[in-house]
Design an enzyme around this catalytic site. Structure first.
Site, mmCIF file in Angstrom:
data_model
loop_
_atom_site.group_PDB
_atom_site.id
_atom_site.type_symbol
_atom_site.label_atom_id
_atom_site.label_comp_id
_atom_site.label_asym_id
_atom_site.label_seq_id
_atom_site.Cartn_x
_atom_site.Cartn_y
_atom_site.Cartn_z
ATOM 1 N N TYR A 39 0.626 -0.986 -0.347
ATOM 2 C CA TYR A 39 0.081 -0.415 -0.422
ATOM 3 C C TYR A 39 0.443 1.367 0.129
ATOM 4 O O TYR A 39 1.888 1.298 -0.380
ATOM 5 C CB TYR A 39 -0.562 0.024 1.081
ATOM 6 C CG TYR A 39 -1.926 0.728 0.736
ATOM 7 C CD1 TYR A 39 -3.152 0.260 -0.202
ATOM 8 C CD2 TYR A 39 -2.418 1.448 1.419
ATOM 9 C CE1 TYR A 39 -4.086 1.017 0.033
ATOM 10 C CE2 TYR A 39 -3.306 2.303 1.727
ATOM 11 C CZ TYR A 39 -4.868 2.224 0.955
ATOM 12 O OH TYR A 39 -5.485 3.010 -0.113
ATOM 13 N N LYS A 56 -20.451 -20.634 -9.266
ATOM 14 C CA LYS A 56 -20.220 -20.350 -10.229
ATOM 15 C C LYS A 56 -18.499 -19.977 -10.318
ATOM 16 O O LYS A 56 -17.587 -20.620 -10.535
ATOM 17 C CB LYS A 56 -20.340 -19.300 -10.775
ATOM 18 C CG LYS A 56 -20.492 -19.419 -12.148
ATOM 19 C CD LYS A 56 -21.080 -20.278 -13.502
ATOM 20 C CE LYS A 56 -21.278 -20.310 -14.872
ATOM 21 N NZ LYS A 56 -22.032 -21.361 -15.587
#
Length: 465
Positions: free
Chosen positions: A84, A139
């Site tokens: 970060y 899925k």
């Protein structure tokens, strides 16, 4: 008189025997009824047990089926500074200068969004976006399990198809591909078409094309086994929704003649004399005097059902041509039960959408590996050539010797191409290498690939990714 008396005695004995037989028959009948009732209770209990098991599976050990994992170290202060601020600024500036660097510095290239509006959830109908979340998570699970593709589910509340299109288009650049799912027809056709035009990444409605690809794969082999040719075969299609239309279009691309397809909706055969057809059904309107399903089934080589349970009567199956092919793909209950179909015809090839019968048309044979191949060459679309290449690859794999691990998984000694085995099993690990390679090659050959055919292809496992 004496002879008559003896005969009367004989009749008495017969009468006693018949009465006894009826008593036993009645007892047997009650036994059968009791057995049926007990079976019904057992089946009901099994059904309830399965329902609870499904709920427990989704709730424990923690809710849901997918999670996010870290792909880089995040243990030290330096790790965090690179992950970060301030280190993250460097890839930000690189991507701003060259957007293609998003594939280099982020997970975009291996990330597929599974997106729905919840308007056609499995066979449950329009239950809304939030109710569809377990299906979409499922899925995503399959993408990761079978092809190593990272996937996240997105459920969109939209007041119109255009609102859905706008939402998906605005977030598309986050992903390497978009899998549309459980969107009702006919809206799904326009949604997919528009998003393909507006997005620079593959957009693929699996309910249409995944079903079509696996269906064509099975059909190719079934026709060969039955001694028929695709260009000569006549096909009756029951159902005129997204999957039925997509299957028929891909079969035409593979060589079937459009005039040999008799598609039926709730009003009967879709013919050129009807004035109530939308633009998608109208593509399959043929010049014919056939008006009913019964008319269309007379002498048909193929029945393709993508409609509802128990809609194919035994007498209609009897009317088909010798060595018929029946794909009864309504889920969970097919258009005709396999046991009944085999009782009516001993010369047919039967396929369903269920895992507890042979020849399951299962989309998992296609979509994970299709996206794998498309992502690895950074394809801008999944075109018809890529779909057909996937179908032929799946069909070809069924002709090869089946690995022992697959035989063990299904508790059989052997599997070889024949009436009970026309498409590979979902657990066949070779699908990854074979299908992804065929799709990637077709993408390169048709000019939609932005990268060359991968040097590490064909893949042997997800570890090769």
């Amino acid at each position: 008189m004496i002879k008559f008396s003896s005969f009367a005695g004989f009749l008495d004995q017969i009468l006693v025997f018949i009465v006894a037989l009826f008593i036993q028959a009645e007892r047997f009948a009650w036994f059968v009824l009791a057995s049926i009732e007990n079976y019904g209770n057992w089946k009901s209990k099994m059904s309830e047990d399965m329902k609870q098991a499904a709920l427990d599976y989704h709730e424990f050990p923690k809710p849901g089926k997918i999670s996010i994992e870290l792909s880089t170290p995040a243990q030290t202060a330096r790790d965090l500074a690179l992950a970060y601020s301030p280190g993250v600024a460097e890839p930000v500036k690189a991507i701003a200068a060259n957007p293609e660097d998003a594939y280099r510095y982020t997970g975009k290239g291996n990330l597929v969004a599974v997106i729905t509006d919840g308007s056609a959830i499995l066979g449950l109908g329009n239950l809304g976006p939030l109710a569809s979340k377990p299906v979409m998570e499922g899925k995503s699970l399959l993408f990761k399990r079978f092809a190593g593709v990272d996937s996240i589910d997105i459920e969109v509340e939209s007041e119109s198809p255009q609102a859905f299109i706008d939402t998906v288009r605005r977030i598309a650049n986050t992903f390497g591909g978009i899998n549309l799912e459980d969107i009702k027809a006919p809206e799904c056709f326009e949604i997919e078409r528009t998003l393909i035009e507006q997005c620079s990444i593959p957009v693929f409605h699996d309910d249409q094309h995944g079903t079509a690809i696996v269906t064509v794969a099975g059909m190719i082999n079934a026709l060969e086994i039955q001694g028929k040719k695709l260009e000569d075969a006549t096909m009756t299609v029951l159902g005129a929704g997204a999957a039925a239309i997509s299957c028929s279009k891909l079969l035409i691309l593979a060589g079937m003649k459009p005039e040999n397809i008799f598609m039926c909706d709730r009003k009967g055969v879709i013919h050129s004399g009807r004035d109530d057809l939308n633009q998608y059904k109208a593509m399959f309107a043929v010049e014919t005097d056939k008006r009913t399903l019964a008319d269309a089934m007379e002498g048909a080589d193929i029945f393709l059902g993508l409609s509802g349970p128990n809609l194919l009567a035994p007498e209609l199956l009897k009317a088909m041509a010798p060595n018929p092919i029946v794909f009864a793909c309504s889920n969970p209950d097919p258009e005709i039960a396999p046991a009944l179909a085999h009782e009516v015809r001993d010369d047919l090839i039967m396929s369903t959408g269920r895992s507890d019968f042979p020849n399951q048309v299962n989309n998992v044979l296609g979509f994970p590996f299709i996206f794998r191949g498309a992502l690895d060459v950074r394809a801008t679309a999944i075109n018809e050539e890529m779909k057909l290449a996937a179908a032929y690859a799946i069909a070809g794999l069924a002709k090869d010797p089946v690995p022992q691990e697959v035989l063990t998984a299904y508790g059989v000694d052997s599997l070889e191409l024949g009436r009970e085995y026309i498409i590979p099993k979902p657990t066949d690990s070779r699908l990854l290498g074979v299908v992804a390679a065929a799709v990637a090659k077709a993408a390169v050959d048709t000019g939609v690939a932005q990268l060359p055919y991968p040097a590490n292809y064909p893949l042997n496992s997800v570890d090769d990714i």
